[in-house]
Design a protein around this motif. Sequence first.
Motif, mmCIF file in Angstrom:
data_model
loop_
_atom_site.group_PDB
_atom_site.id
_atom_site.type_symbol
_atom_site.label_atom_id
_atom_site.label_comp_id
_atom_site.label_asym_id
_atom_site.label_seq_id
_atom_site.Cartn_x
_atom_site.Cartn_y
_atom_site.Cartn_z
ATOM 1 N N ASP A 320 -20.834 75.457 48.367
ATOM 2 C CA ASP A 320 -21.558 76.704 48.583
ATOM 3 C C ASP A 320 -21.915 76.880 50.050
ATOM 4 O OD1 ASP A 320 -22.953 79.023 48.284
ATOM 5 O OD2 ASP A 320 -24.369 78.252 46.790
ATOM 6 N N LEU A 321 -21.379 77.927 50.657
ATOM 7 C CA LEU A 321 -21.729 78.249 52.042
ATOM 8 C C LEU A 321 -22.936 79.163 52.133
ATOM 9 C CD1 LEU A 321 -18.239 78.919 53.700
ATOM 10 C CD2 LEU A 321 -19.640 76.845 53.831
ATOM 11 N N THR A 322 -23.453 79.620 51.006
ATOM 12 C CA THR A 322 -24.545 80.585 51.059
ATOM 13 C C THR A 322 -25.923 79.937 51.008
ATOM 14 O OG1 THR A 322 -24.629 80.925 48.649
ATOM 15 C CG2 THR A 322 -23.061 82.257 49.908
ATOM 16 N N ALA A 323 -26.013 78.693 50.493
ATOM 17 C CA ALA A 323 -27.328 78.033 50.389
ATOM 18 C C ALA A 323 -27.110 76.547 50.176
ATOM 19 C CB ALA A 323 -28.138 78.619 49.228
ATOM 20 N N PRO A 324 -27.988 75.711 50.731
ATOM 21 C CA PRO A 324 -27.867 74.271 50.492
ATOM 22 C C PRO A 324 -28.315 73.928 49.067
ATOM 23 C CG PRO A 324 -29.788 74.753 51.841
ATOM 24 C CD PRO A 324 -29.064 76.054 51.657
ATOM 25 N N PRO A 325 -27.830 72.789 48.528
ATOM 26 C CA PRO A 325 -26.908 71.844 49.157
ATOM 27 C C PRO A 325 -25.498 72.418 49.239
ATOM 28 C CG PRO A 325 -27.297 71.193 46.893
ATOM 29 C CD PRO A 325 -28.224 72.340 47.160
ATOM 30 N N VAL A 326 -24.794 72.085 50.306
ATOM 31 C CA VAL A 326 -23.470 72.651 50.517
ATOM 32 C C VAL A 326 -22.491 72.134 49.470
ATOM 33 C CG1 VAL A 326 -21.591 72.881 52.179
ATOM 34 C CG2 VAL A 326 -23.965 72.877 52.971
ATOM 35 N N VAL A 327 -22.593 70.860 49.085
ATOM 36 C CA VAL A 327 -21.662 70.247 48.133
ATOM 37 C C VAL A 327 -22.442 69.404 47.127
ATOM 38 C CG1 VAL A 327 -19.776 68.595 47.833
ATOM 39 C CG2 VAL A 327 -19.718 70.209 49.738
ATOM 40 N N GLU A 328 -22.048 69.505 45.855
ATOM 41 C CA GLU A 328 -22.498 68.592 44.819
ATOM 42 C C GLU A 328 -21.279 68.136 44.017
ATOM 43 O OE1 GLU A 328 -26.706 68.954 43.061
ATOM 44 O OE2 GLU A 328 -25.933 71.007 43.088
ATOM 45 N N PHE A 329 -21.236 66.838 43.745
ATOM 46 C CA PHE A 329 -20.131 66.241 42.989
ATOM 47 C C PHE A 329 -20.724 65.026 42.297
ATOM 48 C CE2 PHE A 329 -15.994 63.706 43.126
ATOM 49 C CZ PHE A 329 -15.407 64.419 42.102
ATOM 50 N N ARG A 330 -21.027 65.158 41.001
ATOM 51 C CA ARG A 330 -21.852 64.132 40.383
ATOM 52 C C ARG A 330 -21.613 64.061 38.880
ATOM 53 N NH1 ARG A 330 -28.005 66.172 39.971
ATOM 54 N NH2 ARG A 330 -27.825 64.914 38.068
ATOM 55 N N ASP A 331 -22.030 62.954 38.318
ATOM 56 C CA ASP A 331 -22.077 62.831 36.867
ATOM 57 C C ASP A 331 -23.488 63.195 36.412
ATOM 58 O OD1 ASP A 331 -23.442 60.593 37.697
ATOM 59 O OD2 ASP A 331 -21.967 59.152 36.947
ATOM 60 N N ALA A 332 -24.013 62.503 35.431
ATOM 61 C CA ALA A 332 -25.328 62.883 34.900
ATOM 62 C C ALA A 332 -26.474 62.589 35.849
ATOM 63 C CB ALA A 332 -25.566 62.184 33.557
ATOM 64 N N ASP A 333 -26.270 61.712 36.845
ATOM 65 C CA ASP A 333 -27.330 61.423 37.808
ATOM 66 C C ASP A 333 -26.712 61.406 39.207
ATOM 67 O OD1 ASP A 333 -26.222 58.696 38.310
ATOM 68 O OD2 ASP A 333 -26.904 58.352 36.271
ATOM 69 N N PRO A 334 -27.569 61.560 40.231
ATOM 70 C CA PRO A 334 -27.038 61.685 41.594
ATOM 71 C C PRO A 334 -27.026 60.379 42.383
ATOM 72 C CG PRO A 334 -29.326 62.355 41.575
ATOM 73 C CD PRO A 334 -29.001 61.928 40.172
ATOM 74 N N ASP A 335 -26.850 59.239 41.692
ATOM 75 C CA ASP A 335 -26.975 57.968 42.393
ATOM 76 C C ASP A 335 -25.643 57.390 42.867
ATOM 77 O OD1 ASP A 335 -25.961 57.468 39.909
ATOM 78 O OD2 ASP A 335 -27.216 55.706 39.504
ATOM 79 N N ASP A 336 -24.545 58.067 42.625
ATOM 80 C CA ASP A 336 -23.240 57.534 43.008
ATOM 81 C C ASP A 336 -22.878 57.959 44.434
ATOM 82 O OD1 ASP A 336 -22.410 56.352 40.417
ATOM 83 O OD2 ASP A 336 -22.611 58.443 39.769
ATOM 84 N N PRO A 337 -22.402 57.024 45.250
ATOM 85 C CA PRO A 337 -22.018 57.404 46.624
ATOM 86 C C PRO A 337 -20.779 58.284 46.607
ATOM 87 C CG PRO A 337 -21.303 55.166 46.155
ATOM 88 C CD PRO A 337 -22.139 55.598 44.965
ATOM 89 N N MET A 338 -20.760 59.222 47.466
ATOM 90 C CA MET A 338 -19.589 60.095 47.597
ATOM 91 C C MET A 338 -19.537 60.652 49.007
ATOM 92 S SD MET A 338 -20.003 63.735 47.583
ATOM 93 C CE MET A 338 -21.373 64.874 47.452
ATOM 94 N N SER A 339 -18.366 61.103 49.403
ATOM 95 C CA SER A 339 -18.176 61.748 50.707
ATOM 96 C C SER A 339 -17.518 63.101 50.487
ATOM 97 C CB SER A 339 -17.315 60.875 51.625
ATOM 98 O OG SER A 339 -16.093 60.536 50.999
ATOM 99 N N TRP A 340 -17.716 64.004 51.417
ATOM 100 C CA TRP A 340 -17.222 65.363 51.229
ATOM 101 C C TRP A 340 -16.993 66.042 52.573
ATOM 102 C CZ3 TRP A 340 -20.227 69.148 53.447
ATOM 103 C CH2 TRP A 340 -21.578 68.832 53.708
ATOM 104 N N TYR A 341 -16.236 67.139 52.537
ATOM 105 C CA TYR A 341 -16.081 68.016 53.702
ATOM 106 C C TYR A 341 -15.883 69.444 53.199
ATOM 107 C CZ TYR A 341 -11.025 68.542 52.986
ATOM 108 O OH TYR A 341 -9.794 68.840 52.464
ATOM 109 N N VAL A 342 -16.215 70.393 54.038
ATOM 110 C CA VAL A 342 -15.963 71.811 53.765
ATOM 111 C C VAL A 342 -15.424 72.441 55.037
ATOM 112 C CG1 VAL A 342 -16.927 74.037 53.095
ATOM 113 C CG2 VAL A 342 -17.816 71.934 52.050
ATOM 114 N N ASP A 343 -14.255 73.053 54.939
ATOM 115 C CA ASP A 343 -13.710 73.859 56.034
ATOM 116 C C ASP A 343 -14.121 75.307 55.820
ATOM 117 O OD1 ASP A 343 -12.449 71.679 57.188
ATOM 118 O OD2 ASP A 343 -10.596 71.978 56.064
ATOM 119 N N TYR A 344 -14.498 75.988 56.889
ATOM 120 C CA TYR A 344 -15.038 77.353 56.755
ATOM 121 C C TYR A 344 -14.613 78.208 57.927
ATOM 122 C CZ TYR A 344 -18.262 75.436 60.174
ATOM 123 O OH TYR A 344 -18.770 74.835 61.294
ATOM 124 N N VAL A 345 -14.712 79.496 57.747
ATOM 125 C CA VAL A 345 -14.627 80.467 58.839
ATOM 126 C C VAL A 345 -15.924 81.257 58.827
ATOM 127 C CG1 VAL A 345 -12.122 80.638 58.718
ATOM 128 C CG2 VAL A 345 -13.514 82.263 57.448
#
Length: 349
Positions: A320-345
């Motif tokens: 989501d570029l309109t409001a944070p958080p920009v990225v979410e990628f999770r199972d039932a809880d947010p304790d798993d490490p993950m990395s992300w990127y977003v390309d935008y104009v």
Amino acid sequence: MRSFILAAALASLWVPAALAQAQPIQRPISPDRIQPRPAQPQQPIEPVAPIEKKETVTPPPVRDLPRAPLTLERFTASGRDLRTRSEVVHRGPVVAALAGFELRYGNGAHQIRQIGVMNRGEHIEVNFRDHNGDDPFTFRGEYVAFPGQEHRVRLATVSAPQCGGRCSIRLPAITPDETAVLVGFSFRRPRDDANLEAMAVELLPDRRVADVMFFDDGGFDFSGFAPAPLFEIYTAAESARNEGPGAVAVELQVMIIPRDFVAYMGRMIGVSQMAARTIAPQDLLPDGQSWERVSTRGAIMGFGMMFGNGDHHIERVSVDLTAPPVVEFRDADPDDPMSWYVDYVAFRD
């Protein structure tokens, strides 16, 4: 003897006579025959006029004419209690680029067979399902359109029927004066559902390809998330080679736009679920770029997300570029490490 003397005398007489015949006759010219030429009147010599030196006037420098403002129209499409393949009707323009999306199960995390957000014109086709597709989910999509500029943009759909975990898909012709933004995407496992470790769509307009990733632990396994084009461009001849447990059908929608729509481009990179929630988006942008502009006048070029500890069931996916958080990628809880990127104009005013 007498005859010899006579011959010699005759010879002595012939030589002077021959010489006399060879000499030209000189006749003096009578003075009265020489007529003096009448005097010609003297023509005055006109002076050569000097070349007039003209001053060279340097034209003023050509300045860029002010461009007409780029008007944007933003709208949201949303739906609740959706199942399997759903059509979400919206009231915005038909031709629009993606600025954000969120898919969330209402009853916990599930394995994924299909996930997709495709712009079908007057409705958004949404898929977020496991093997049977009976679990309720919600959807929200943020879009941006260019009223009055529809003739300057082009929409295209490209696909890879059997992408083996990661592949590159050829994009249509893009000139140096153009770039591309994302309109929609769809990943579908043809056989059954499975956990998910990574998902990515990376548009590379300068190379006319899109890199895509979608796999679980049975597919590719990277020690870290490094979005970079590493694989060959997908062709139909590669279908048999890519066929296997990790093969997925991929479909992408892109919008090709003039570069003069764009104020600047960039990539935001983050790590961990908590960082995605707590770090201000402005701190993820390059110097000189504004989150206010990105969030109000931005569109997605691509995105990528990957767990750092293997694959998981999925409860929520959002970019989501309109409001944070920009990225979410999770199972039932947010304790798993993950990395992300977003390309935008970010579009100009």
